[in-house]
Design a protein around this motif. Structure first.
Motif, short mmCIF file in Angstrom:
data_model
loop_
_atom_site.label_atom_id
_atom_site.label_comp_id
_atom_site.label_asym_id
_atom_site.label_seq_id
_atom_site.Cartn_x
_atom_site.Cartn_y
_atom_site.Cartn_z
N PRO A 134 0.80 -1.13 0.14
CA PRO A 134 -0.02 0.08 0.24
C PRO A 134 0.73 1.21 -0.05
O PRO A 134 0.33 2.50 -0.22
CB PRO A 134 -0.91 -0.01 1.08
CG PRO A 134 -0.57 -1.70 1.74
CD PRO A 134 0.57 -2.00 1.19
N LYS A 136 3.97 4.19 -1.20
CA LYS A 136 4.44 4.71 -2.40
C LYS A 136 5.57 3.63 -2.81
O LYS A 136 6.53 3.72 -2.29
CB LYS A 136 4.97 5.92 -1.93
CG LYS A 136 3.77 7.14 -1.92
CD LYS A 136 4.48 8.58 -1.77
CE LYS A 136 3.46 9.53 -1.73
NZ LYS A 136 3.77 10.97 -1.38
N LEU A 244 -8.04 0.99 3.82
CA LEU A 244 -6.92 1.22 3.01
C LEU A 244 -6.20 0.18 2.37
O LEU A 244 -5.63 0.29 1.54
CB LEU A 244 -6.23 2.40 3.52
CG LEU A 244 -6.80 3.72 3.96
CD1 LEU A 244 -5.73 4.54 4.66
CD2 LEU A 244 -7.15 4.55 2.71
N TYR A 245 -6.38 -0.87 3.08
CA TYR A 245 -5.54 -2.03 2.76
C TYR A 245 -5.99 -3.05 3.45
O TYR A 245 -7.02 -3.10 3.92
CB TYR A 245 -4.27 -1.83 2.96
CG TYR A 245 -3.67 -1.54 4.41
CD1 TYR A 245 -3.64 -2.31 5.48
CD2 TYR A 245 -3.39 -0.11 4.86
CE1 TYR A 245 -3.56 -2.37 6.89
CE2 TYR A 245 -3.41 -0.05 6.25
CZ TYR A 245 -3.57 -0.91 7.15
OH TYR A 245 -3.20 -0.57 8.58
N SER A 302 -0.95 10.41 3.47
CA SER A 302 -0.65 10.60 1.98
C SER A 302 0.95 10.84 1.62
O SER A 302 1.28 10.39 0.47
CB SER A 302 -1.37 11.86 1.30
OG SER A 302 -2.64 11.51 1.50
N ALA A 306 0.32 5.05 -1.30
CA ALA A 306 0.58 5.24 -2.63
C ALA A 306 -0.90 5.77 -3.16
O ALA A 306 -0.85 6.72 -4.06
CB ALA A 306 0.43 3.85 -3.24
N ARG A 307 -1.88 5.49 -2.67
CA ARG A 307 -3.14 6.37 -2.96
C ARG A 307 -3.48 7.37 -1.73
O ARG A 307 -3.52 7.04 -0.62
CB ARG A 307 -4.48 5.15 -2.91
CG ARG A 307 -5.86 5.90 -3.41
CD ARG A 307 -6.83 5.03 -3.44
NE ARG A 307 -7.27 4.38 -2.20
CZ ARG A 307 -8.31 5.23 -1.42
NH1 ARG A 307 -8.49 6.46 -1.99
NH2 ARG A 307 -8.80 4.92 -0.43
N ASP A 313 -12.67 10.62 1.57
CA ASP A 313 -12.70 9.29 1.92
C ASP A 313 -13.08 9.23 3.36
O ASP A 313 -13.52 8.02 4.16
CB ASP A 313 -11.30 8.80 1.88
CG ASP A 313 -10.52 8.74 0.82
OD1 ASP A 313 -11.54 8.40 -0.29
OD2 ASP A 313 -9.51 9.12 0.53
#
Length: 511
Positions: A134, A136, A244-245, A302, A306-307, A313
């Motif tokens: 997840p 970057k 998120l993951y 952030s 990566a997202r 959200d």
């Protein structure tokens, strides 16, 4: 006069309820009043971790970190339904703390606190490990994984209050302290039910001020006592976003301002991100996450994910005020998380005020509070010190690694309950899930379904055993089902509870 007690406590957060439990378990008669619902302030607004506080090592808070680390497995054994182990991934950020410093801190973290069951730190190759996916790509190649634990914070408070009451304590919620006067032999405390307006006057040999962010206000306006100790109110805010993951591990992220934030799997379908540290001025009851804090948390997360995490959200935010002891630290994040207990006997009967503290060390704080009062306690009470860490909280009387077995038992003996429903009940109530299901032969026999598997039988249990009076007590403190129920469903629950309370109040007046 409505009763006489050994100890009266103002404040129904984790510290007040922890002291009430310890004192009642030693045989003291205890009276506790809380102006709102249990855990309605700071104690339901934590990051919900049982942890040593890795970053406190940088401020040389070794005593606090050691005490907190030692408590992790003690608390886990006391309440394995609402406390469980987590693994945290700390990615190495090349522009911040060097890898050798992180390794040194984690070595100390592994060895300071008598860890026995929790697994040790390990180094991760984030280019290969699932926890790197997840993040970057290319920015975070190495990381470290270590252990801490999760706690359902508001439930921890309610279970301490329940255990105190089971041991004879009187617990009064939505009851504010109006005034307290002391003389040579004790305190006369006047309280008022905030809903009915009824007043109550009790006598107590000793008084504990565990009002959290209101500790200074209670001293000045209710007790009219001066003290040199000061409280520093620090706001901490959190955001909850859609998951998120997919893996079950947590993240701890360093930021350029020397703060850290966590990203933690939350309620199975969400991710919790927090927290902030900023000085707070005003009524603690009015605290809420500010636009600046929300933007900060999105930006900080952030930096790693990566997202990007955006405000769109977010499904929920919450904020609390930490009543830290004011040690003169220049920055809010540097202020000590240790607790300070101030004993005042100048006017006759003793007054103990609680400043600071963190949820992980609440049980030790309670022990130290009673040690402060020990000269006034009978010998039989002194002999019972240390009992609280050896005795499970309500519902926690099963092995620390026996959660899945208990869920299986509940599912087998009640085959008409869905697996997720059984799991949620055990996660909230442990072995006392059996009390909610007692006598039921079908899902329909649990009564009305308010949504998200919340049944009439469960709500009745919370009202009868855990002092719940309103929908928000059930949906945001005794559980987090507020994330799942619609506004209409929450309103229906509120109306149902109000009806039950009206009937109970009418019967009480008639009696």
């Amino acid at each position: 006069m409505n009763g006489s007690y050994d100890l009266a406590i103002i404040g129904g957060g984790i510290n007040g309820c922890g002291i009430a439990r310890d004192a009642a378990g030693r045989g003291l008669s205890v009276y506790l009043c809380e102006q709102n619902d249990l855990a309605s302030g700071t104690s339901s607004a934590a990051t919900k971790l049982i942890h040593g506080g890795l970053r406190y090592l940088e401020y040389y808070e070794f005593r606090l970190v050691r005490e907190a680390l030692m408590e992790r497995e003690v608390l886990w054994a006391m309440a394995p339904h609402i406390i469980w182990p987590l693994r945290f991934v700390l990615p190495h950020h090349k522009g911040l703390r060097p890898a050798w410093l992180l390794r040194l801190g984690l070595f100390l973290y592994d060895h300071l606190g008598g860890r026995k069951l929790l697994p040790p730190t390990r180094t991760l190759d984030l280019t290969r490990d699932v926890t790197g996916k997840p993040l970057k790509p290319g920015d975070y190649a190495r990381g470290f994984e270590y252990s801490d634990a999760w706690v359902e914070d508001a439930r921890l408070v309610a279970l301490n209050a329940r255990d105190a009451a089971d041991r004879g304590a009187t617990i009064r919620t939505r009851t504010r302290a109006v005034s307290a006067e002391r003389d040579a032999t004790g305190w006369t405390l006047v309280t008022q039910d905030t809903e009915t307006g009824r007043t109550e006057t009790v006598r107590a040999r000793m008084l504990v001020n565990a009002a959290g962010p209101w500790v200074a206000d209670v001293l000045s306006s209710k007790l009219r006592v001066n003290t040199s100790a000061k409280v520093r109110m620090v706001q901490g805010s959190h955001i909850v976003v859609r998951k998120l993951y997919d893996h079950d591990r947590c993240y701890i992220f360093q930021n350029a301002d020397n703060r850290i934030i966590f990203a933690i799997p939350y309620e199975r379908d969400f991710t919790l991100i927090g927290t902030t540290d900023r000085d707070y001025v005003g009524d603690p009851a009015d605290v809420k996450a500010t636009p600046e804090e929300i933007a900060y948390l999105c930006r900080a997360a952030s930096e790693y994910f990566a997202r990007p995490v955006t405000e769109s959200d977010i499904v929920w935010t919450y904020s609390g005020v930490r009543p830290l002891y004011d040690d003169g630290a220049s920055a809010a994040q540097a202020a000590t998380r240790d607790y300070v207990l101030v004993l005042d006997e100048a006017g006759g009967a003793p007054l103990l005020s609680v400043f600071g503290g963190k949820i992980t060390t609440y049980r030790r704080l309670a022990e130290h509070a009673l040690e402060k009062l020990e000269p006034l306690l009978p010998p039989a009470v002194k002999d019972k010190r240390g009992w609280s860490g050896r005795t499970p909280l309500p519902g926690g009387d099963f092995p620390v690694q026996g959660f899945d077995a208990l869920v299986g038992e509940i599912a087998r003996t009640h085959p008409w309950i869905a697996a997720e429903h059984a799991r949620r009940l055990v996660r909230a109530y442990g072995t006392r899930a059996r009390d909610i299901l007692k006598g039921a032969t079908s899902l329909a026999s649990l009564g009305r379904d308010f949504g998200a598997t919340l049944t009439e039988a469960e709500v009745n249990h919370l009202m009868a055993s855990e002092w719940a009076r309103r929908a928000e007590d059930v949906l945001w403190r005794r559980s987090k089902l507020g994330l799942r129920l619609s506004k209409a469903e929450a309103a229906d629950l509120d109306a149902y509870m109000a009806g039950r309370l009206a009937v109970a109040t009418k019967a009480s007046i008639a009696h």
